[in-house]
Design an enzyme around this catalytic site. Structure first.
Site, mmCIF file in Angstrom:
data_model
loop_
_atom_site.group_PDB
_atom_site.id
_atom_site.type_symbol
_atom_site.label_atom_id
_atom_site.label_comp_id
_atom_site.label_asym_id
_atom_site.label_seq_id
_atom_site.Cartn_x
_atom_site.Cartn_y
_atom_site.Cartn_z
ATOM 1 N N SER A 109 0.836 -1.209 -0.074
ATOM 2 C CA SER A 109 0.022 -0.030 0.132
ATOM 3 C C SER A 109 1.029 1.188 -0.010
ATOM 4 O O SER A 109 2.060 1.380 0.388
ATOM 5 C CB SER A 109 -1.001 -0.092 1.120
ATOM 6 O OG SER A 109 -1.407 1.177 1.374
ATOM 7 N N TYR A 131 -1.531 6.140 -5.326
ATOM 8 C CA TYR A 131 -2.580 7.132 -5.587
ATOM 9 C C TYR A 131 -1.987 8.021 -6.549
ATOM 10 O O TYR A 131 -0.803 8.500 -6.369
ATOM 11 C CB TYR A 131 -3.045 7.764 -4.349
ATOM 12 C CG TYR A 131 -3.887 6.706 -3.441
ATOM 13 C CD1 TYR A 131 -5.066 6.533 -3.675
ATOM 14 C CD2 TYR A 131 -3.164 6.043 -2.352
ATOM 15 C CE1 TYR A 131 -5.801 5.387 -2.930
ATOM 16 C CE2 TYR A 131 -3.774 5.376 -1.372
ATOM 17 C CZ TYR A 131 -5.306 4.927 -1.584
ATOM 18 O OH TYR A 131 -6.048 3.761 -1.076
ATOM 19 N N THR A 157 -5.328 3.051 -7.348
ATOM 20 C CA THR A 157 -6.594 3.094 -6.927
ATOM 21 C C THR A 157 -7.633 4.118 -7.324
ATOM 22 O O THR A 157 -6.883 5.464 -7.280
ATOM 23 C CB THR A 157 -6.294 2.743 -5.353
ATOM 24 O OG1 THR A 157 -5.765 1.685 -4.847
ATOM 25 C CG2 THR A 157 -7.826 2.824 -4.723
ATOM 26 N N LYS A 252 -7.510 -0.220 -9.744
ATOM 27 C CA LYS A 252 -8.056 -0.929 -8.785
ATOM 28 C C LYS A 252 -9.424 0.036 -8.313
ATOM 29 O O LYS A 252 -9.032 1.192 -8.303
ATOM 30 C CB LYS A 252 -7.667 -1.178 -7.493
ATOM 31 C CG LYS A 252 -8.217 -1.763 -6.249
ATOM 32 C CD LYS A 252 -7.148 -1.993 -5.139
ATOM 33 C CE LYS A 252 -7.644 -2.648 -3.948
ATOM 34 N NZ LYS A 252 -8.359 -1.649 -3.286
ATOM 35 N N HIS A 276 -13.503 -1.254 -2.332
ATOM 36 C CA HIS A 276 -12.637 -1.181 -1.232
ATOM 37 C C HIS A 276 -13.153 -2.033 0.157
ATOM 38 O O HIS A 276 -13.111 -1.421 1.254
ATOM 39 C CB HIS A 276 -12.704 0.297 -0.892
ATOM 40 C CG HIS A 276 -11.367 0.960 -0.450
ATOM 41 N ND1 HIS A 276 -10.583 1.502 -1.726
ATOM 42 C CD2 HIS A 276 -10.787 1.136 0.401
ATOM 43 C CE1 HIS A 276 -9.364 1.895 -1.054
ATOM 44 N NE2 HIS A 276 -9.674 1.636 0.436
#
Length: 382
Positions: A109, A131, A157, A252, A276
């Site tokens: 992440s 991101y 994402t 995603k 999510h």
């Protein structure tokens, strides 16, 4: 609040809830608004059965797949989980070691405690989840880091332009405060095993983002960096990202066939069907319910991975029968990490892998290719 059943991970989830301070247990457990979507993700799987078949040679069953350019020993990957390193001192690196030994994929992440460089050193070609930030220079730097540490794929994402109310996090002040309150500190001290383990790792920080913020502590860093996620990201922004990143690109947070088609048209190599885990839009359809439409929209031009709600081997097989290339698990491995670190994550991966093998064999399927050939005919609508 609704508590979603934890399936094969029930033991580690229960242990993790006892071990963790409520601040972090609720962070893993919770969803947006009324948490209806979390429950719906699980209920969707209960609407399908898998038809048992006999008179088939299943002496050897192979659950391996090829996904996102990688060969996995089982058809699932560890999804990117923010702040996972706060759940156990083994942190994201420990989970990556477990994934490598088990031969499954993993994504690290943006909000990981261990930086992507440390996770990449483990091996196994983890994917970097990122991101797109308002400051495109910051995003470029993360892409450069991913390249430098040998990652050949990223996951962007797209479903976090707005952070909704997550009532458990609001109650606990998670990501809304810049530093822990006295009540939060007392809650942490009430869990001495967790405190002692984390104390041995020094002052916690979001190692993947520490270079981009002057805020102190994980709460301040998270609040600062979450505000920098670009809410204007559109197809043109995705095309910009594609032009900047030369490796494999996965999108995603896809829940609509048009979004899937746009992602592939913009140059994505695959999509992850995800709400999510019920942490964004609530109410939302279950990912399993929208999966077939998204598979049709992609038309074989990229891999389609199903995320959100996977708890059992039967869930994995159901998703693949409905067209998914593989699936992604988030909360399950987070609970396993919290319960017992790297060793517990490995045990959980192997337990889920064995369930997949068992289900395939009982369905008369010798491998994933056979499952794909049978497709929805392997299932029974309950």
């Amino acid at each position: 609040m609704t508590r979603v059943d934890d399936g094969v991970f029930s033991g580690v989830a229960a242990s993790a809830r006892r071990r963790l301070p409520r601040l972090f247990a609720d962070y893993v457990d919770g969803g947006a608004h009324g948490e209806w979507t979390m429950a719906r993700n699980r209920e969707a799987f209960r609407e399908w059965g898998i038809v048992p078949r006999g008179l088939k040679n299943v002496e050897t069953v192979d659950a391996g797949v090829r996904c996102f350019g990688q060969e996995w020993a089982a058809p699932f990957m560890l999804a990117p989980v923010g702040f996972a390193g706060m759940l156990h001192p083994d942190r994201e690196v420990g989970a990556a070691r477990a994934a490598l030994r088990c031969g499954v994929g993993m994504a690290v992440s943006t909000f990981s405690i261990d930086p992507m460089e440390a996770v990449a050193k483990v091996g196994g070609a983890p994917l970097a989840q990122i991101y797109v930030f308002r400051d495109r220079g910051l995003t470029r730097d993360m892409l450069a880091r991913a390249t430098q540490c040998g990652m050949d794929g990223i996951i962007v994402t797209i479903d976090t332009a707005i952070t909704p109310v997550r009532e458990r996090d609001v109650r606990n002040g998670f990501r809304h405060l810049s530093r822990p309150t006295l009540m939060q500190m007392a809650g942490m001290m009430a869990h001495p095993r967790w405190c002692l383990g984390m104390a041995g790792r020094g002052t916690p920080a979001i190692g993947n983002l520490a270079a981009y913020t002057s805020a102190h502590g994980i709460m301040g860093q998270a609040k600062d960096m979450a505000a920098q996620i670009d809410p204007t990201l559109d197809r043109a922004g995705l095309e910009w990202l594609r032009s900047e990143w030369k490796g494999r690109l996965v999108v995603k947070g896809v829940m609509h066939p048009e979004d899937a088609g746009n992602a592939i048209a913009a140059g994505a190599d695959g999509v992850i069907v995800s709400n999510h885990g019920g942490r964004q839009m609530d109410p939302s359809p279950a990912t399993l319910d929208v999966l077939p439409q998204i598979v049709d929209a992609v038309e074989g031009r990229g891999d389609v991975v199903l995320d959100s709600g996977i708890r059992r081997g039967g869930d994995v097989v159901t998703a693949l029968a409905l067209g998914a290339t593989a699936v992604s698990i988030g909360r399950p491995w987070a609970w396993a990490l919290a319960a017992g670190g790297e060793v517990s994550v490995e045990k959980a991966i192997r337990a889920l892998s064995q369930e997949v093998v068992d289900i395939l064999g009982l369905a008369g399927l010798e491998d994933i290719a056979a499952l794909r050939r049978r497709g929805p005919q392997a299932l029974w609508k309950l």
